[in-house]
Design a protein around this motif. Structure first.
Motif, PDB file in Angstrom:
ATOM      1  N   ASP A   1       0.835  -1.197   0.000  1.00  0.00           N
ATOM      2  CA  ASP A   1       0.000   0.000   0.000  1.00  0.00           C
ATOM      3  C   ASP A   1       0.874   1.252   0.000  1.00  0.00           C
ATOM      4  O   ASP A   1       0.552   2.253  -0.650  1.00  0.00           O
ATOM      5  N   LYS A   2       1.949   1.164   0.768  1.00  0.00           N
ATOM      6  CA  LYS A   2       2.935   2.235   0.784  1.00  0.00           C
ATOM      7  C   LYS A   2       4.283   1.618   0.412  1.00  0.00           C
ATOM      8  O   LYS A   2       5.015   1.155   1.288  1.00  0.00           O
ATOM      9  N   PRO A   3       4.589   1.600  -0.855  1.00  0.00           N
ATOM     10  CA  PRO A   3       5.837   0.956  -1.292  1.00  0.00           C
ATOM     11  C   PRO A   3       7.047   1.563  -0.588  1.00  0.00           C
ATOM     12  O   PRO A   3       7.063   2.729  -0.213  1.00  0.00           O
ATOM     13  N   GLU A   4       8.081   0.721  -0.426  1.00  0.00           N
ATOM     14  CA  GLU A   4       9.272   1.149   0.301  1.00  0.00           C
ATOM     15  C   GLU A   4      10.514   0.795  -0.517  1.00  0.00           C
ATOM     16  O   GLU A   4      10.641  -0.311  -1.033  1.00  0.00           O
ATOM     17  N   VAL A   5      11.427   1.742  -0.611  1.00  0.00           N
ATOM     18  CA  VAL A   5      12.707   1.488  -1.268  1.00  0.00           C
ATOM     19  C   VAL A   5      13.632   0.837  -0.262  1.00  0.00           C
ATOM     20  O   VAL A   5      13.890   1.370   0.822  1.00  0.00           O
ATOM     21  N   ILE A   6      14.128  -0.352  -0.603  1.00  0.00           N
ATOM     22  CA  ILE A   6      14.914  -1.173   0.325  1.00  0.00           C
ATOM     23  C   ILE A   6      16.414  -0.974   0.053  1.00  0.00           C
ATOM     24  O   ILE A   6      16.882  -1.104  -1.085  1.00  0.00           O
TER      25      ILE A   6
END
Length: 879
Positions: free
Chosen positions: A490-495
């Motif tokens: 839902d809230k993409p995250e850069v890893i």
């Protein structure tokens, strides 16, 4: 163009003028110096009551008469004939400017003839006193002729205030008048002594012969010393640009200038030796050597003086091809052919015929065709029409030994066509390249199951390699691959933590050392010796990517990929596979592919000759690379070609600063992009984006294209962002000029901006760090710029940290380039080695070639509902 010019091919105009003029000048100086020699030696004979010495003077007078009046008179007429048919406009100018001076000189010359004839034919038939008076009168009139001619000849090199006033006296008593008069007077006395040696061996009386030898030695040695001293005075009044040409090692003018002191030394030494009693045969041989040295001395001086005038025949007033600098602009606008009243060709429709006429007017006054002097054939042998046209465009701008080309662009192309096709029988241009579809596997992606999206790109869109490793290096093999790993949700995250990103190149590109000379020369150029197939940063063709501090991205820098796959010739678009693994478990989280565009199709051969290195398509051959160094040596007075021959190739950034490499270079030198673009802009004026294509690998019919992305598909070329080549160069040079770099003015002198009104309106910029700002045209998200009016030139980013390729989106996480792809290859891009070779990521994740997320494909990263108002662009200027 009032006068037609004598058409010469094999010999050219310069050959006949030089041949006749140098011989005549040598004899004319003998006529002056010998005029003093005769009465002085006659007086010595009377004082010493030496009949053998008087007999020598009598016989020498006949020799003097035949050489100066007969042979000298014939060569004098020859000079007037040759200059009137080869250089009629300048001859007319000299006659009209110095009518009174010429008339006076002719009166003096008539008096010379009369006095010498009386002196010779009445040698034993008049009183000694009156005979000496006649001899002295001859010398006075001869020296006055020298004075008058000296003023006119000196005017051609140093017209001084005449350029503003047009005054006879300002032109005659020009800045070089007095030093030149003293120099020529001493040279005349020296030559008189040399000819005295030639006839002295006929004296049978030993005492008289030794007296003549010793006196002639003094006439040689003392004047040559005084001539050299007055020569330094002469040098001090020459125009600064003429002095600068004397110091150029690679120019013939510098070589002849260096001969003068060497020859003077030989005259002094051998002249002194002639005082010593030697066998008669030895003195005869030494007399001949001295005469040859004297001819070489005056010939070297005259050649140096003539060459120092270049590109003018009358300094700052008339070019050596008789054209006036003040008329150049009118010729550029209207063409020069219509102004030639005597020419049948009035336009450049018939290129060969028009080109031949243009060659006759602009080139033949100095160049021959296959002849012994300034042969145009070897000088232009390396050029195809494209390069010849560029060479003509740049004439007289960077190296002012030749006049500017006079005429329209069509006339310039006509002359280029005549030289290349007419004189050389044609030269092959670059061969077209037929597009081919290389196999490409798109990695799988399941939007319903996959947890991660891996985006990868090359940060430049094209990395150019100057693979002339044995000669010089501008850009080594050093491609950068970047990547970002996004965890969907839902809230993409850069890893960036707990993961390892790695890369490897496709089959065939794993061993660049097998096809590249880079590793053979890397230590000499860079002072390091990485293992084969490993680049300057320690990265090889496979390896681990490193987290980029300050950005949520990974990078593998300076990968030494070369566009030469094993057994496949040339392919500038190698594909790299990038993978993301969980460090703890080793699980493969995501995989993608990206091209690492790497081209060696730099178009140096277009002007520097030589073949392509590989498949007649790409690569800088040794011949081409060496010619680049020779051109650099000639233009910048360096010795790079000799260094390369000795096994020491040059890194351009070793001397020139370069912001992208952090190279400091040498103090005072222009940074590399300013120097390269500033120089070549002078040869590629009045062109569009094709000017970029002559050097960069993006010619439409070539295998490589820099501009492959959406801007290229919309027919928005290089100039809409970077400006025309003149604009682009001026923006770089202006900053260097502001930084006090002296070379900037030289390159800017003939450049005129085309996108803005004046040079003052050009905003300076630092290359690589300040580039066109996307927001100049893309002012509102969701709205396309005006394809006709939008122009990004002259508005630059503040620094490297806000460049498009380094900028994150509004959210501060995902980078702009991750979704839109590399500069010059923005999605969708078209590639000649496979239509979608640049579009792997959008095809993998959303099944089309648009930017990631375009056409409401937000579900690539977002698994929930997305508010369009939270789009990454919104509210953020794109840079």
């Amino acid at each position: 163009m009032e006068y037609p010019i004598w058409e010469l091919t094999t010999f050219g105009g310069g050959f006949f003028i030089a041949l006749i003029a140098v011989v005549h000048v040598f004899v004319a100086h003998f006529a002056v110096g010998g005029g003093l020699f005769l009465p002085v030696f006659e007086k010595i004979a009377y004082v010493k009551q030496s009949e053998p010495l008087l007999d020598y003077v009598r016989k020498h007078t006949k020799f003097f008469l035949l050489v100066t009046m007969v042979f000298g008179g014939m060569t004098g007429v020859g000079i007037w004939f040759t200059i009137s048919v080869i250089a009629p406009q300048s001859t007319s100018t000299l006659i009209h400017t110095f009518v009174f001076g010429w008339a006076t000189e002719w009166v003096c010359f008539l008096a010379e003839i009369a006095a010498l004839l009386i002196y010779h034919y009445r040698f034993d038939k008049m009183s000694r006193k009156n005979h000496l008076i006649v001899g002295w009168l001859y010398f006075v009139f001869a020296w006055l002729s020298l004075l008058l001619i000296n003023g006119i000849i000196g005017f051609m090199l140093t017209p001084g205030a005449w350029l503003e006033t047009g005054s006879f006296w300002d032109g005659f008593f020009n800045p070089s008048f007095w030093p030149s008069l003293f120099f020529r007077t001493f040279m005349a006395l020296m030559i008189a002594g040399l000819f005295g040696f030639v006839t002295a061996h006929r004296i049978k009386d030993e005492t008289a012969r030794e007296l003549v030898y010793r006196c002639c030695a003094r006439w040689t040695v003392i004047p040559v010393v005084l001539a050299m001293l007055s020569g330094w005075w002469y040098l001090s009044v020459l125009p600064p640009e003429a002095l600068a040409r004397l110091a150029v090692k690679a120019a013939r003018i510098g070589q002849f200038f260096s001969y003068i002191p060497v020859i003077a030394g030989g005259l002094f030494v051998i002249g002194v030796a002639m005082m010593v009693r030697l066998p008669r045969e030895a003195r005869i041989a030494m007399s001949i050597v001295l005469l040859a040295l004297g001819f070489g001395f005056i010939g070297s001086f005259e050649f140096t003086r003539e060459a120092a005038r270049k590109p003018y025949v009358i300094h700052d007033y008339m070019y050596s091809n008789q054209l006036l600098p003040s008329q150049m602009n009118s010729y550029t606008e209207a063409g020069i052919l219509p102004s030639m009243k005597w020419s049948k060709e009035k336009d450049a429709t018939n290129r060969m015929a028009a080109g031949k006429t243009l060659f006759q007017v602009q080139c033949s006054p100095c160049h021959s065709i296959g002849g012994p002097m300034n042969d145009i054939i070897p000088l232009t042998d390396k050029y195809p029409i494209t390069g010849m046209d560029a060479k003509l465009d740049g004439l007289g701008k960077i190296q002012p030994m030749m006049p500017l080309f006079a005429g329209s662009r069509e006339e310039r192309m006509a002359l280029a066509t005549y030289i290349v096709d007419g004189l050389h029988g044609g030269k092959p241009e670059n061969i077209p390249y037929a597009a081919r579809e290389l196999p490409l596997d798109i990695p799988p992606f399941d939007a319903n199951k996959d947890e991660y999206v891996l985006l990868s790109w090359n940060n430049l869109g094209m990395h150019c390699i100057s693979d002339s490793y044995s000669e010089w290096v501008l850009l080594p093999p050093a491609n950068d691959i970047w990547a970002q790993l996004v965890k969907r949700g839902d809230k993409p995250e850069v890893i960036t933590e707990g993961v390892k990103l790695s890369y490897f190149v496709e089959k065939g590109f794993e061993n660049p050392a097998a096809t590249s000379e880079f590793w053979q020369n890397v230590e000499s150029i860079f002072g390091a010796r990485p293992p084969d197939n490993v680049g300057l940063s320690g990265n090889g063709m496979t390896g681990e990517m490193h987290h980029k501090e300050g950005l949520k991205a990974f990078e593998a820098s300076l990968i030494p990929v070369e566009p030469y796959p094993a057994g496949e010739g040339y392919n500038p678009f190698p594909v790299f596979t990038v993978q993301a693994h969980d460090i703890a478990t080793g699980k493969l989280l995501a995989e993608t592919k990206t091209v690492a565009p790497t081209a060696t199709e730099m178009g140096c051969k277009n002007c520097h000759g030589g073949p392509w290195k590989v498949d007649n398509l790409a690569g800088i051959s040794k011949v081409t690379g060496h010619d680049v160094l020779m051109s650099h040596d000639r233009l910048s007075n360096t010795e790079l070609a000799a260094a390369a021959d000795a096994g020491k190739p040059m890194l351009c950034q070793g001397c020139h600063p370069d912001p992208v490499l952090g190279a400091k270079g040498k103090p005072g030198l222009l940074n590399l992009p300013a120097a390269v673009h500033g120089l070549h802009a002078n040869f590629l004026t009045d062109r569009g984006s094709e000017a970029c294509a002559y050097c960069h690998p993006n010619r439409p019919d070539g295998p490589t294209q820099c501009l492959r992305g959406t801007h290229g598909q919309a027919d928005i070329g290089c100039v809409r962002c970077h400006g025309y080549l003149e604009d682009h160069a001026l923006s770089l040079l202006k900053l260097e000029k502001a930084n006090g770099k002296p070379g900037a003015d030289r390159l800017m002198a003939h450049l005129k901006p085309r996108t803005v009104a004046s040079v003052d309106a050009v905003n300076p910029r630092l290359p690589w760090m300040q580039e066109p700002d996307c927001s100049t045209c893309h002012t509102k998200w969701g709205t396309l710029p005006d394809k006709v009016k939008s122009n990004g030139y002259n508005t630059w980013t503040e620094g490297g940290n806000v460049l498009y390729r380094n900028s994150p989106s509004k959210t501060g996480s995902i980078m702009c380039i991750a979704c839109h792809n590399s500069p010059h290859a923005n999605y969708p891009a078209v590639n000649k080695h496979g239509k979608n070779r640049d579009n792997i990521a959008p095809l993998q994740y959303q099944g089309n070639t648009r930017a990631i997320g375009a056409d409401n494909n937000c579900t690539v990263c977002h698994t929930g509902k997305v508010d369009p108002m939270n789009a990454h662009h919104l509210g953020r200027p794109m840079q």
